[in-house]
Write a protein that holds these residues in place. Structure first.
Motif, mmCIF file in Angstrom:
data_model
loop_
_atom_site.group_PDB
_atom_site.id
_atom_site.type_symbol
_atom_site.label_atom_id
_atom_site.label_comp_id
_atom_site.label_asym_id
_atom_site.label_seq_id
_atom_site.Cartn_x
_atom_site.Cartn_y
_atom_site.Cartn_z
ATOM 1 N N ALA A 162 42.092 1.952 9.023
ATOM 2 C CA ALA A 162 41.006 2.801 9.514
ATOM 3 C C ALA A 162 39.898 2.826 8.475
ATOM 4 O O ALA A 162 40.150 2.632 7.277
ATOM 5 C CB ALA A 162 41.505 4.212 9.797
ATOM 6 N N ALA A 163 38.639 3.034 8.924
ATOM 7 C CA ALA A 163 37.494 3.090 8.020
ATOM 8 C C ALA A 163 36.587 4.239 8.416
ATOM 9 O O ALA A 163 36.338 4.471 9.601
ATOM 10 C CB ALA A 163 36.718 1.771 8.062
ATOM 11 N N GLN A 164 36.093 4.956 7.425
ATOM 12 C CA GLN A 164 35.136 6.041 7.626
ATOM 13 C C GLN A 164 34.020 5.918 6.594
ATOM 14 O O GLN A 164 34.269 5.659 5.419
ATOM 15 C CB GLN A 164 35.836 7.406 7.478
ATOM 16 C CG GLN A 164 36.784 7.740 8.610
ATOM 17 C CD GLN A 164 36.059 7.950 9.933
ATOM 18 O OE1 GLN A 164 34.881 8.352 9.949
ATOM 19 N NE2 GLN A 164 36.755 7.679 11.032
ATOM 20 N N PRO A 165 32.748 6.119 7.020
ATOM 21 C CA PRO A 165 32.312 6.309 8.404
ATOM 22 C C PRO A 165 32.415 5.002 9.197
ATOM 23 O O PRO A 165 32.490 3.923 8.622
ATOM 24 C CB PRO A 165 30.859 6.742 8.256
ATOM 25 C CG PRO A 165 30.423 6.115 6.974
ATOM 26 C CD PRO A 165 31.619 6.131 6.072
ATOM 27 N N GLU A 166 32.381 5.130 10.522
ATOM 28 C CA GLU A 166 32.488 3.967 11.388
ATOM 29 C C GLU A 166 31.186 3.165 11.387
ATOM 30 O O GLU A 166 30.118 3.697 11.103
ATOM 31 C CB GLU A 166 32.826 4.397 12.816
ATOM 32 C CG GLU A 166 34.178 5.075 12.953
ATOM 33 C CD GLU A 166 34.474 5.490 14.381
ATOM 34 O OE1 GLU A 166 33.550 5.376 15.219
ATOM 35 O OE2 GLU A 166 35.606 5.929 14.657
ATOM 36 N N GLY A 167 31.290 1.888 11.731
ATOM 37 C CA GLY A 167 30.112 1.041 11.904
ATOM 38 C C GLY A 167 29.691 0.267 10.679
ATOM 39 O O GLY A 167 28.808 -0.592 10.766
ATOM 40 N N ILE A 168 30.289 0.533 9.511
ATOM 41 C CA ILE A 168 29.928 -0.221 8.305
ATOM 42 C C ILE A 168 30.803 -1.459 8.174
ATOM 43 O O ILE A 168 30.328 -2.544 7.828
ATOM 44 C CB ILE A 168 30.042 0.672 7.053
ATOM 45 C CG1 ILE A 168 28.994 1.786 7.140
ATOM 46 C CG2 ILE A 168 29.861 -0.142 5.782
ATOM 47 C CD1 ILE A 168 29.054 2.769 6.004
ATOM 48 N N VAL A 169 32.103 -1.295 8.460
ATOM 49 C CA VAL A 169 33.020 -2.440 8.452
ATOM 50 C C VAL A 169 33.858 -2.413 9.722
ATOM 51 O O VAL A 169 34.039 -1.353 10.347
ATOM 52 C CB VAL A 169 33.958 -2.432 7.219
ATOM 53 C CG1 VAL A 169 33.171 -2.587 5.935
ATOM 54 C CG2 VAL A 169 34.830 -1.193 7.200
ATOM 55 N N GLU A 170 34.355 -3.588 10.097
ATOM 56 C CA GLU A 170 35.346 -3.713 11.158
ATOM 57 C C GLU A 170 36.615 -4.283 10.542
ATOM 58 O O GLU A 170 36.560 -5.093 9.613
ATOM 59 C CB GLU A 170 34.860 -4.645 12.271
ATOM 60 C CG GLU A 170 33.789 -4.058 13.161
ATOM 61 C CD GLU A 170 33.376 -5.022 14.270
ATOM 62 O OE1 GLU A 170 33.802 -6.203 14.203
ATOM 63 O OE2 GLU A 170 32.633 -4.615 15.180
ATOM 64 N N ILE A 171 37.794 -3.881 11.056
ATOM 65 C CA ILE A 171 39.073 -4.356 10.537
ATOM 66 C C ILE A 171 39.925 -4.783 11.718
ATOM 67 O O ILE A 171 40.129 -4.006 12.656
ATOM 68 C CB ILE A 171 39.810 -3.249 9.742
ATOM 69 C CG1 ILE A 171 38.863 -2.514 8.796
ATOM 70 C CG2 ILE A 171 40.982 -3.850 8.968
ATOM 71 C CD1 ILE A 171 39.467 -1.309 8.131
ATOM 72 N N ASP A 172 40.437 -6.017 11.673
ATOM 73 C CA ASP A 172 41.311 -6.452 12.756
ATOM 74 C C ASP A 172 42.765 -6.113 12.437
ATOM 75 O O ASP A 172 43.072 -5.546 11.375
ATOM 76 C CB ASP A 172 41.132 -7.947 13.049
ATOM 77 C CG ASP A 172 41.619 -8.845 11.913
ATOM 78 O OD1 ASP A 172 42.332 -8.371 11.017
ATOM 79 O OD2 ASP A 172 41.283 -10.049 11.936
ATOM 80 N N SER A 173 43.671 -6.451 13.349
ATOM 81 C CA SER A 173 45.074 -6.061 13.205
ATOM 82 C C SER A 173 45.766 -6.759 12.039
ATOM 83 O O SER A 173 46.832 -6.326 11.597
ATOM 84 C CB SER A 173 45.836 -6.366 14.501
ATOM 85 O OG SER A 173 45.759 -7.750 14.818
#
Length: 697
Positions: A383-394
């Motif tokens: 998970a990443a906070q805040p959203e929209g700065i990075v994406e993480i796949d499975s």
């Protein structure tokens, strides 16, 4: 010195259009007269009527038993691809069968032959149904195979050395591959065919050089196949490999020559039961008898998701449960071991780094240990906070989305253990991409072979790969003799990752012409890429787009002619049309064109040779010199377009140098050939005065 001007497309294209219109007229007339016209022609041409006996379906890749003593055999066959096919009838008895084979297409007899190795050969049309009739006596095995390397008995892939490994793929249902071996001793031979996934079940058949079946391979539980035999020295053998259920996919084939004169009689594992804790490993060994026996060993797990075994017998736990590990050896012998994998609970997770920096568009893998090292369940959530700065796949791969800072948390799916890190995303760096297209070997009747296109593309590639923009390099792709659709697909695939700050360079050298108010690019296969289609394909590419067109009439993409009088003369005498819209004269594109819309674009060599190694376009020569590459010497030079010696070349500097150098090349060519002043080629630029840096070291 020989001069070699590019051949104008216009006369050939006009002839092509006339042939097309004539063909369309004939088709329309035939349709108006009705189907009876064609039916009568077919009946008269055939001179015979195909048998109406009941036919069986003959699938591609099938090997069928045929008993001609029982009467005529009739089969229907649909060719999966347009190619030459052979009808093979391998003897099923000591005496070869006596066969007459006839192949029909509808009511027309298209081929006839006798014998069986092969009975006949003919090019078949893809998707068309054919009817095969076999008469004679004796029993045989029938195969209708494509006449190509590895696809038929006559053109096998030869297995040469001990330990040779071959990776191939069955690409369509019904494929079969042929391999050959010329025996030079009586040492036993073991051939192992192993699929790369568990959805394939392979089968192997051994034939002698006369097409008689000698042996069938043994199968493993998961789909591999082992074929063992003792050859006769000096004899030729063939191996036919196929999938028992027509599956498709990759497989590996390995040949082993055994050390002794006999095959192993048994194989015994070092253990017949084994316990593995979590993701620990354990080693199994195999002993062959009699003593001194050797050969291929193949290891297999009944449940790879529970326990995995490698080619050396190393067993690794993957999940809680039980599995059976089996070793197969030459001679058709095997042994098995029962494996139990026990659960090891997770006690924590630990990131290997607390901070990470990447740029927008970059990918980076999160490195995280699950504790203990042999924990059974290694699944993690991200998970990443805040959203929209990075994406993480499975899989735990990060991608920078926009500039900023985010906290990334890694949490075990079992036990709720967590760790966190800070990720900083910087603005995207400028990336440099290029797609170079060359059309040279034109299909007969479309256009003349354009010798020099390959050399021009090669020179452009070398020049671009020697540039460096503060350490960044051009990512260069090439397409040679590509169709219109392949060029459009190359643009979509080559530039789809371009960002707002990137530069994408598209270069094409081909036959071209200006007609109907538009520049047209002639592809090698007869397809045509218009300037409007090219503009549409490039319009979706983000960032700066530089289009470099090296062909006759290329200036038409920006509506440029060499002068008002030339435009009018070109319209009246050559183009028979009007000047259309300048589809690339917009703020979206930067364009360099090799010639005005009414001009030809020339190719030259300076050593009286028209060979590919010596020929290239004058425009490509000038561009390469501008960026510091000599086409003739295939060597790096100074960037000649760098007028102020700052290590950079702007688009305007590139245009100024190329325009002068092209005319210098042509004047030199004309002078040496006694035709001084005969050739004119005006390089065109859009927009003028552009300061975009396109070359740098």
């Amino acid at each position: 010195m020989a001069k070699h001007p590019a051949i104008s497309e216009c006369p050939e294209v006009v002839r092509m259009k006339r042939r097309f219109l004539t063909l369309m007229t004939v088709i329309a007339l035939a349709a108006a007269l009705g189907p009876g016209l064609f039916a009568s022609a077919r009946a008269e041409a055939s001179g015979a009527q195909a048998s109406q006996g009941e036919a069986s379906a003959l699938a591609a890749g099938a090997l069928l038993a045929v008993d001609l003593d029982a009467g005529e055999a009739v089969y229907n066959f649909v060719a999966p691809s347009g190619s030459v096919y052979d009808v093979w009838l391998f003897p099923a008895e000591d005496e070869p069968p006596q066969v007459t084979a006839r192949l029909w297409r509808g009511e027309r007899l298209v081929a006839e032959g006798e014998g069986g190795m092969p009975a006949l050969s003919l090019r078949l049309a893809a998707g068309t149904e054919y009817r095969l009739e076999l008469t004679g006596s004796g029993r045989a095995r029938l195969e209708l195979a494509r006449h190509a390397l590895s696809r038929c008995f006559a053109l096998p892939v030869m297995l040469k050395a001990e330990g040779d490994a071959y990776s191939k793929a069955f690409v369509r249902e019904g494929d079969a591959h042929w391999y050959g071996l010329d025996a030079d001793s009586t040492r036993p031979v073991s051939v192992l065919a192993a699929p790369t996934h568990q959805d394939m079940r392979l089968s192997a058949l051994l034939f002698d050089g006369e097409g008689r079946l000698l042996a069938e391979g043994s199968h493993t539980a998961a789909g591999a196949c082992l074929l063992d035999f003792i050859p006769e020295s000096g004899r030729r053998y063939r191996i036919r490999l196929s999938c028992s259920q027509g599956e498709t996919g990759l497989y590996d084939l390995t040949l082993t020559r055994l050390a002794g004169e006999a095959l192993p009689e048994a194989v015994a594992l070092s253990a017949h039961s084994l316990t593995v804790e979590g993701r620990d490993t354990a080693m199994l060994t195999a002993v062959l008898t009699p003593e001194g026996a050797g050969g291929a060993l193949y290891w297999e797990s009944s449940q790879p998701s529970v326990a995995w075994v490698d080619a050396q017998g190393r067993v690794t736990g993957r999940d809680v449960g039980t599995a059976q590990i089996t070793v197969y050896a030459s001679g058709g012998v095997s042994d098995a071991c029962a494996v139990e994998v026990r659960r090891v609970p997770v006690t924590g997770v630990a990131l290997l780094s607390r901070q990470m920096t990447l740029s927008v568009g970059d990918d980076a893998a999160i490195e995280c240990d699950v504790l203990p090292e042999n924990a059974s369940d290694t699944r993690l959530n991200y998970a990443a906070q805040p959203e929209g700065i990075v994406e993480i796949d499975s899989r735990g791969v990060l991608r920078g989305i926009r500039e900023g800072e985010a906290t990334v948390t890694v949490r075990s799916e079992v036990g709720d253990f967590a760790d966190a890190m800070t990720v900083r995303v910087n603005p995207a760096p400028r990336r440099w991409r290029a797609l170079l297209v060359g059309e040279q070997n034109y299909v007969e009747g479309i256009a003349a072979v354009r010798t020099g296109s390959v050399n021009s593309v090669s020179g452009m590639r070398s020049m671009l790969e020697n540039l460096a923009f503060d350490g960044a390099k051009f990512q260069v792709g090439t397409l040679l003799d590509a169709s219109r659709d392949e060029v459009l697909a190359g643009i979509a695939n080559g530039f789809f990752e371009a960002g707002d700050g990137d530069l994408s360079l598209f270069y094409i050298t081909c036959h071209g012409y200006y007609a109907g108010g538009m520049t047209c690019l002639q592809m090698y296969d007869g397809s045509v890429l218009t300037a409007a289609e090219l503009a549409q394909a490039l319009r979706d590419v983000k960032g700066d787009v530089l289009v470099v067109i090296d062909c006759c009439g290329s200036g038409g993409v920006i509506g440029r002619a060499s002068g008002t009088a030339d435009i009018l003369r070109g319209i009246d005498a050559v183009f028979e049309g009007t000047v259309g819209p300048a589809v690339m004269a917009t703020s979206r594109f930067r364009v360099l064109a090799s010639a005005a819309l009414e001009q030809e674009s020339y190719r030259v060599s300076f050593n009286n040779s028209a060979a590919e190694s010596d020929m290239s376009t004058v425009f490509a020569r000038a561009l390469c010199e501008a960026g510091g590459w000599s086409v003739d010497r295939a060597a790096r030079t100074a960037m000649r377009a760098d007028r102020n010696y700052d290590g950079r070349v702007t688009l305007t500097e590139l245009y100024d140098y190329a325009a002068r150098r092209v005319m210098w090349f042509l004047n030199l060519s004309g002078t040496l050939s006694g035709a001084n002043g005969q050739y004119v080629q005006s390089v065109q630029l859009w927009p003028e005065g552009d300061g975009l840096v396109v070359m740098q070291r």
